[in-house]
Design a protein around this motif. Structure first.
Motif, PDB file in Angstrom:
ATOM      1  N   ASN A  99       1.275  10.206  13.532  1.00  0.00           N
ATOM      2  CA  ASN A  99      -0.043  10.017  14.151  1.00  0.00           C
ATOM      3  C   ASN A  99      -0.446  11.301  14.872  1.00  0.00           C
ATOM      4  OD1 ASN A  99      -1.422   9.121  17.025  1.00  0.00           O
ATOM      5  ND2 ASN A  99      -2.301   8.060  15.266  1.00  0.00           N
ATOM      6  N   TYR A 100      -1.647  11.783  14.589  1.00  0.00           N
ATOM      7  CA  TYR A 100      -2.206  12.968  15.232  1.00  0.00           C
ATOM      8  C   TYR A 100      -3.400  12.540  16.094  1.00  0.00           C
ATOM      9  CZ  TYR A 100       0.378  15.359  11.527  1.00  0.00           C
ATOM     10  OH  TYR A 100       1.360  15.792  10.669  1.00  0.00           O
ATOM     11  N   SER A 101      -3.368  12.918  17.368  1.00  0.00           N
ATOM     12  CA  SER A 101      -4.470  12.584  18.279  1.00  0.00           C
ATOM     13  C   SER A 101      -4.817  13.809  19.109  1.00  0.00           C
ATOM     14  CB  SER A 101      -4.092  11.414  19.190  1.00  0.00           C
ATOM     15  OG  SER A 101      -2.998  11.754  20.011  1.00  0.00           O
ATOM     16  N   GLU A 102      -6.095  14.008  19.325  1.00  0.00           N
ATOM     17  CA  GLU A 102      -6.597  15.170  20.050  1.00  0.00           C
ATOM     18  C   GLU A 102      -7.736  14.724  20.960  1.00  0.00           C
ATOM     19  OE1 GLU A 102      -8.601  19.570  19.112  1.00  0.00           O
ATOM     20  OE2 GLU A 102      -8.064  18.182  17.502  1.00  0.00           O
ATOM     21  N   GLU A 103      -7.725  15.259  22.187  1.00  0.00           N
ATOM     22  CA  GLU A 103      -8.797  14.956  23.124  1.00  0.00           C
ATOM     23  C   GLU A 103     -10.053  15.740  22.758  1.00  0.00           C
ATOM     24  OE1 GLU A 103      -8.705  12.717  25.454  1.00  0.00           O
ATOM     25  OE2 GLU A 103      -6.595  12.183  25.160  1.00  0.00           O
ATOM     26  N   ARG A 104     -11.184  15.175  23.088  1.00  0.00           N
ATOM     27  CA  ARG A 104     -12.446  15.869  22.789  1.00  0.00           C
ATOM     28  C   ARG A 104     -12.720  16.914  23.862  1.00  0.00           C
ATOM     29  NH1 ARG A 104     -16.695  15.869  19.800  1.00  0.00           N
ATOM     30  NH2 ARG A 104     -15.834  14.188  18.545  1.00  0.00           N
ATOM     31  N   GLN A 105     -13.088  18.117  23.422  1.00  0.00           N
ATOM     32  CA  GLN A 105     -13.389  19.207  24.346  1.00  0.00           C
ATOM     33  C   GLN A 105     -14.819  19.051  24.861  1.00  0.00           C
ATOM     34  OE1 GLN A 105     -12.665  23.025  22.695  1.00  0.00           O
ATOM     35  NE2 GLN A 105     -13.109  24.157  24.560  1.00  0.00           N
ATOM     36  N   THR A 106     -14.930  18.902  26.178  1.00  0.00           N
ATOM     37  CA  THR A 106     -16.242  18.671  26.793  1.00  0.00           C
ATOM     38  C   THR A 106     -16.716  19.835  27.639  1.00  0.00           C
ATOM     39  OG1 THR A 106     -15.155  17.578  28.674  1.00  0.00           O
ATOM     40  CG2 THR A 106     -15.873  16.184  26.834  1.00  0.00           C
ATOM     41  N   ASN A 154     -13.149  13.037  13.637  1.00  0.00           N
ATOM     42  CA  ASN A 154     -11.812  12.632  13.189  1.00  0.00           C
ATOM     43  C   ASN A 154     -10.765  13.206  14.137  1.00  0.00           C
ATOM     44  OD1 ASN A 154     -12.994  11.383  10.951  1.00  0.00           O
ATOM     45  ND2 ASN A 154     -13.025  13.318   9.829  1.00  0.00           N
ATOM     46  N   LEU A 155     -10.700  12.637  15.352  1.00  0.00           N
ATOM     47  CA  LEU A 155      -9.773  13.119  16.365  1.00  0.00           C
ATOM     48  C   LEU A 155      -8.485  12.309  16.408  1.00  0.00           C
ATOM     49  CD1 LEU A 155     -12.310  13.769  19.268  1.00  0.00           C
ATOM     50  CD2 LEU A 155     -11.432  15.381  17.573  1.00  0.00           C
ATOM     51  N   ASN A 156      -8.457  11.168  15.751  1.00  0.00           N
ATOM     52  CA  ASN A 156      -7.253  10.334  15.742  1.00  0.00           C
ATOM     53  C   ASN A 156      -6.967   9.954  14.291  1.00  0.00           C
ATOM     54  OD1 ASN A 156      -5.263   8.360  16.062  1.00  0.00           O
ATOM     55  ND2 ASN A 156      -6.091   7.727  18.045  1.00  0.00           N
ATOM     56  N   MET A 157      -5.914  10.506  13.733  1.00  0.00           N
ATOM     57  CA  MET A 157      -5.590  10.293  12.326  1.00  0.00           C
ATOM     58  C   MET A 157      -4.142   9.859  12.198  1.00  0.00           C
ATOM     59  SD  MET A 157      -5.894  12.930   9.087  1.00  0.00           S
ATOM     60  CE  MET A 157      -4.622  14.008   9.724  1.00  0.00           C
ATOM     61  N   THR A 158      -3.908   8.920  11.289  1.00  0.00           N
ATOM     62  CA  THR A 158      -2.557   8.415  11.040  1.00  0.00           C
ATOM     63  C   THR A 158      -2.258   8.536   9.544  1.00  0.00           C
ATOM     64  OG1 THR A 158      -2.770   6.837  12.867  1.00  0.00           O
ATOM     65  CG2 THR A 158      -1.026   6.441  11.264  1.00  0.00           C
ATOM     66  N   LEU A 159      -1.098   9.118   9.238  1.00  0.00           N
ATOM     67  CA  LEU A 159      -0.629   9.245   7.860  1.00  0.00           C
ATOM     68  C   LEU A 159       0.649   8.436   7.713  1.00  0.00           C
ATOM     69  CD1 LEU A 159      -1.055  13.101   7.367  1.00  0.00           C
ATOM     70  CD2 LEU A 159      -2.670  11.310   6.750  1.00  0.00           C
ATOM     71  N   ALA A 160       0.764   7.730   6.591  1.00  0.00           N
ATOM     72  CA  ALA A 160       1.957   6.914   6.357  1.00  0.00           C
ATOM     73  C   ALA A 160       2.290   6.930   4.872  1.00  0.00           C
ATOM     74  CB  ALA A 160       1.751   5.487   6.838  1.00  0.00           C
ATOM     75  N   LEU A 207       0.854  -1.193   0.000  1.00  0.00           N
ATOM     76  CA  LEU A 207       0.000   0.000   0.000  1.00  0.00           C
ATOM     77  C   LEU A 207       0.885   1.236   0.000  1.00  0.00           C
ATOM     78  CD1 LEU A 207      -2.423  -1.117   2.877  1.00  0.00           C
ATOM     79  CD2 LEU A 207      -2.765  -1.468   0.428  1.00  0.00           C
ATOM     80  N   LYS A 208       0.377   2.334  -0.580  1.00  0.00           N
ATOM     81  CA  LYS A 208       1.103   3.602  -0.590  1.00  0.00           C
ATOM     82  C   LYS A 208       0.144   4.750  -0.302  1.00  0.00           C
ATOM     83  CE  LYS A 208       5.150   2.849  -3.529  1.00  0.00           C
ATOM     84  NZ  LYS A 208       5.889   3.328  -4.721  1.00  0.00           N
ATOM     85  N   ASP A 209       0.703   5.802   0.375  1.00  0.00           N
ATOM     86  CA  ASP A 209      -0.074   7.003   0.734  1.00  0.00           C
ATOM     87  C   ASP A 209      -1.339   6.613   1.500  1.00  0.00           C
ATOM     88  OD1 ASP A 209       1.800   8.572  -0.511  1.00  0.00           O
ATOM     89  OD2 ASP A 209       0.724   8.595  -2.428  1.00  0.00           O
TER      90      ASP A 209
END
Length: 595
Positions: A214-221, A185-191, A170-172
């Motif tokens: 890998n980009y991860s962000e907590e949800r604002q409550t 989309n709070l947890n995204m991974t690019l490879a 696989l690529k991209d």
């Protein structure tokens, strides 16, 4: 068996088997197209599809048999008439009914076999078909990641690949993780590249990612004034993600008991039990309606009783007696089991008392129980003897009975009832009217009556809907019961139409017979659907609705037999021209008599 019977039966069996296979294949294709999007493209094995097709073939056979009998009998006698064999048979002194006898006996045996199949084999096959279809529907599609398209077949993940290299490369790669029930989309991974390989008998899938972030962000409550949520960014050279495919892409078979209430998987005896259960529920609902309605109309039922009809009351009494007998039987079984357990414990205790160590343990238990009872007696001291109680407390306790006596025995007061005999004066009537009209008592009474009426109407409509549902289910069970017989008898009815019609047409092969058979089968199918719909909606009796198509087609069969015995040219223009001329001549005779 005579040579003539062998000749006619042998010429019938070949077309019958051929037409049955062809008709069954056509009906199978129609049924498979209904579920095409649900059963294909899910990576199932060949044996699963073979099993499903086998179930479909057996379940649609009751519908294929009448058409096969119609087409094959029409082809058989059409060939006999086309090659003048039927003419030779008649010229030798053998009637048409005698020529129809061997195929008629075979069709009667076939109808009986169709009845047994409808009653015993088809319900079991329908049960397995429903179970397998449900399992296939619940199975996720096969793991097929396409380039440039987001793939969401794996629960909790959305994967996009711009290019596929070979079988596993696989690529991209872009991966959005929604694991843990998180939305957005709070947890995204690019490879840059990756490799997806199955392992452990394809129960798991390993996705290896190379050179990615890998980009991860907590949800604002909380509110806007709170500090920003935590944001993480992680770079990696190699990252491996393992997906569990056992519950997602494997076919999990459901227990067949989940469809135990469906009427299409029941034989006649089970349908009768279902009818009895529905009838009991319907009768209970009607009886409860009569009982509850009595309290709604207190003025009507003040001097009268709102009793249910005699048949409903008798059925209710019978159902209650059956429930009572069943309950008593279950209680007797429970009591017998408890007695057996008690006797077993008693025998065990007898064995323990014979043992000296057991007697020592039992004596120790008794001593401990006596000690505990004595300790309880020591703790329960009276208020008078306690050294911690003061004199004021003792005085309050002594004075308490007198206060209780005074509270329990108050001074007796005699209520004098005064009865007025004089009528109301005009002033008093005006005051009462002013209270009723000024305070809105009349309006509130009207509103209360309207609200009560609306609630009664809603309750009655709900009860009516429940009763209608029970009646509809009862009728559907009756239709399923009578269909066991009608689908079998339809084979004989189609034989009565096809055999004499072939003798009249005198055309064999797959031309005219196929056209005529399709026309009559379409008429039969439409009449069957119409009659069953009338029966389901309660417009006619279910017995008449299920037999409606056969009752409509039987006169055609008898008419064709009559015309075939007379060698009538039913499908030739000269026949209708001669009939029209005879009608004209009769009209002329009637006119001359009238003048």
């Amino acid at each position: 068996m005579k040579k003539l019977d062998k000749l006619i039966l042998g010429s019938f069996l070949g077309p019958f088997l051929l037409t049955f296979i062809v008709v069954d294949f056509i009906l199978l294709t129609v049924n498979m197209l209904k579920y095409f999007d649900e059963i294909f493209g899910k990576g199932l094995s060949f044996w699963i599809y073979a099993e499903l097709i086998g179930y479909f073939v057996i379940s649609i056979s009751p519908m294929a048999l009448p058409l096969a009998v119609l087409l094959s009998s029409l082809m058989t006698f059409g060939n006999l008439g086309e090659h003048f064999e039927l003419t030779a048979i008649k010229s030798s002194g053998i009637s048409l009914l005698r020529a129809l006898r061997p195929i008629g006996v075979f069709v009667i045996i076939l109808s009986f076999a169709a009845y047994l199949s409808n009653n015993y084999l088809v319900p079991k096959v329908n049960l397995k078909t429903f179970s397998l279809l449900y399992d296939i529907r619940m199975k996720s599609p096969a793991l097929d990641i396409k380039a440039g398209v987001f793939y969401a077949g794996i629960p909790g993940y959305s994967i996009k690949v711009n290019e596929k290299v070979g079988e596993y490369g696989l690529k991209d790669i872009i991966i959005y993780s929604h694991a843990g029930g998180s939305s957005g989309n709070l947890n995204m991974t690019l490879a840059d590249s990756g490799r997806m390989e199955p392992f452990f008998n394809e129960n798991y899938m390993k996705l290896s990612l190379f050179q990615g972030i890998n980009y991860s962000e907590e949800r604002q409550t909380r509110g806007i004034k709170e500090k920003p949520v935590e944001f993480n960014r992680t770079s990696f050279d190699t990252n491996e993600i393992v997906f569990d495919l056992n519950n997602t892409f494997k076919l999990n078979r459901t227990a067949e008991d989940a469809w135990s209430t469906n009427r299409s998987i029941k034989n006649i005896s089970q349908i009768k039990l279902g009818l009895d259960s529905i009838s009991t529920l319907l009768n209970d609902k009607l009886y409860q309606n009569y009982q509850s309605t009595e309290s709604i109309y207190p003025f009507f039922t003040r001097d009268r009783k709102f009793d249910p009809p005699v048949d409903i009351a008798q059925r209710k009494f019978l159902d209650d007696s059956v429930r009572k007998a069943k309950f008593e039987k279950e209680e007797a079984i429970k009591d017998s089991l408890e007695n057996l357990k008690f006797n077993a414990k008693k025998d065990t205790s007898a064995v323990l008392t014979d043992n000296p160590e057991a007697r020592l343990l039992s004596r120790t238990g008794k001593d401990s129980a006596i000690t505990s009872i004595q300790s309880i007696k020591v703790k329960t001291t009276s208020v008078q003897d306690s050294p911690n109680i003061t004199a004021n407390t003792k005085r309050q306790v002594k004075d308490q009975p007198a206060a209780l006596d005074s509270a329990v025995k108050p001074e007796a007061k005699v209520a004098v009832k005064v009865t007025r005999t004089a009528p109301l004066t005009d002033k008093e009537k005006k005051e009462i009217d002013s209270l009723v009209e000024g305070r809105g008592i009349k309006l509130s009474a009207v509103n209360m009556a309207l609200n009560n009426s609306r609630s009664l109407k809603n309750n009655f409509s709900i009860r009516k809907t429940e009763i209608d549902n029970y009646k509809r289910d009862y009728r559907r069970f009756q239709i399923a019961w009578y269909q066991k017989y009608t689908q079998a008898f339809a084979c004989f009815a189609m034989f009565l139409i096809g055999a004499p019609l072939g003798a009249i047409i005198k055309k064999g092969g797959l031309g005219m017979p196929v056209l005529v058979s399709i026309i009559f089968f379409i008429v039969y199918y439409m009449l069957t659907i119409t009659g069953e719909k009338w029966a389901k909606e309660g417009l006619t009796d279910p017995l008449f609705g299920t037999w409606f198509s056969i009752l409509c087609l039987l006169p055609f069969g008898l008419f064709f037999i009559r015309q075939a015995r007379k060698d009538s040219r039913l499908f030739e223009p000269d026949f209708y021209l001669s009939m029209w001329k005879s009608v004209q001549n009769r009209i002329k005779v009637l006119r001359s008599k009238a003048n």
